[in-house]
Enzyme design. Structure first.
Site, PDB file in Angstrom:
ATOM      1  CD  GLU A  93      -2.830  -1.242   2.387  1.00 42.31           C
ATOM      2  OE1 GLU A  93      -4.294  -1.637   2.431  1.00 42.31           O
ATOM      3  OE2 GLU A  93      -2.747  -0.865   3.491  1.00 42.31           O
ATOM      4  CB  CYS A 106       3.404   7.476   2.496  1.00 37.87           C
ATOM      5  SG  CYS A 106       3.610   6.232   3.895  1.00 37.87           S
ATOM      6  CB  CYS A 113       7.379  -4.458   9.206  1.00 34.88           C
ATOM      7  SG  CYS A 113       9.157  -3.099   9.961  1.00 34.88           S
ATOM      8  CB  CYS A 117       6.911  -1.467  15.989  1.00 36.38           C
ATOM      9  SG  CYS A 117       8.626  -0.686  15.450  1.00 36.38           S
ATOM     10  CB  CYS A 120       3.418  -1.195  13.908  1.00 41.56           C
ATOM     11  SG  CYS A 120       3.130  -0.765  11.739  1.00 41.56           S
ATOM     12  CB  CYS A 335       2.179   6.653  11.477  1.00 41.33           C
ATOM     13  SG  CYS A 335       1.496   8.230  10.807  1.00 41.33           S
TER      14      CYS A 335
END
Ligand code: SF4
Length: 342
Positions: A93, A106, A113, A117, A120, A335
């Protein structure tokens, strides 16, 4: 041809060498790259200043890739989330964010990933694979083609899915294509790489390209940061900030430190004071991003009072500290919320 190479995965030097086997002069590489990145050519037949035979040989061995846009969602706040399908069926995305007089895009550097975190959603997916340079650059090409005024897309941030420095060589190559004279010609002042803190790669990054640096810090002490960002156990705050001090910054530029404010975790005035002391040796500005809760997460958004108090502590100590409310919350583009379907 299924085994054709993707032209967009070539560096200019590699293309010069590849073309040499056909006796083509080195300047042809720049000419071909300008066709695809600056004139938007999607096929070799459009490259009318190359001979027909040469175009045929190129098209027999190279492909000019594009991303398949599967969905575009528009937010009430004007941002747009693009869902792209990759050739192996995975998805990435990108989020287009409206600014006062331009667009910022972005982009993602990995499918999923590995950084994990705690705040996230992308981190919960785990790491699936690295993107190729072409897949990174093609996010920009696809969105630019979708805009009525492509030149209004001026800013690129590597803040989407993935840790860019964990896909180092592809990201460096993509940055060179973004800013190169035969590439997409973005100003290097307007390309920002955001890292969770892969300190060991920062020296290399600073040597390889000129780019704005953003560091996702999110805590001012190792105990809190260890809980929020597992990477901190490998590269604790002191090691990360000393790599930041060595990072070559062009004059008047600063490193942006991103700080996701989470209620009761890192949003006390004492945390802000600690942060101010920590960043004192650096040319630093701070983006405060109030956490956006999503289904199944353990964290909460801070109160407005906590946000403003935190900001005031930093501003009283002469920092530029801007509160940035995430865009695209209603379309899952905020975010740390990308990639629920890789
Ligand atoms: S915040 Fe960035 S580095 Fe951390 S898990 Fe999410 S995508 Fe990865």
């Amino acid at each position: 041809m299924s085994d054709s190479q993707d032209l967009k995965n070539f560096t200019e030097n590699a293309l010069v060498e590849w073309l040499d086997q056909y006796g083509a002069a080195p300047y042809r590489a720049g000419q071909i790259l300008r066709w695809i990145y600056q004139r938007g050519a999607g096929s070799f037949s459009q490259m009318t200043d190359l001979s027909k035979d040469f175009r045929r040989s190129l098209s027999e061995q190279l492909v000019i890739s594009n991303l398949n846009t599967e969905q575009v969602q528009a937010s009430e706040d004007g941002s747009r989330k693009y869902l792209f399908r990759l050739k192996d069926g995975h998805h990435v995305e990108s989020v287009l964010i409206p600014e006062r007089d331009h667009w910022t895009l972005c982009i993602s550097s990995q499918v999923g990933c590995a950084m994990g975190c705690a705040f996230c959603l992308t981190g919960r997916m785990g790491w699936v694979r690295n993107l190729e340079p072409s897949e990174i650059v093609n996010q920009v090409c696809a969105v630019r083609n979708d805009l009525s005024n492509p030149s209004a897309l001026t800013n690129i941030v590597f803040m989407g899915m993935g840790e860019p420095l964990a896909n180092y060589s592809s990201v460096i190559q993509a940055i060179r294509t973004l800013v190169g004279p035969n590439g997409l010609q973005f100003s290097s002042r307007r390309v920002t790489l955001s890292t969770a803190g892969l300190a060991s790669k920062l020296d290399d990054l600073g040597q390889a390209v000129t780019v704005n640096l953003a560091v996702s810090l999110n805590a001012a002490d190792n105990e809190t940061r260890n809980k929020l960002m597992p990477i901190n156990r490998t590269y604790p705050i002191e090691m990360l900030l000393s790599a930041c001090r060595r990072f070559p910054l062009p004059s008047r530029r600063m490193i942006t430190f991103e700080y996701v404010l989470i209620a009761g975790v890192n949003d006390r005035p004492a945390d802000a004071e600690h942060l101010a002391k920590l960043l004192r040796p650096l040319r630093a500005k701070i983006n405060l991003i109030p956490f956006n809760p999503y289904e199944g997460c353990d964290f909460e958004k801070p109160s407005e009072n906590a946000i403003l108090t935190f900001q005031k502590v930093l501003m009283d100590r002469h920092y530029t500290a801007i509160v940035r409310h995430s865009k695209g919350v209603d379309i899952g583009a905020a975010c740390g919320q990308l990639g629920s379907r890789a």
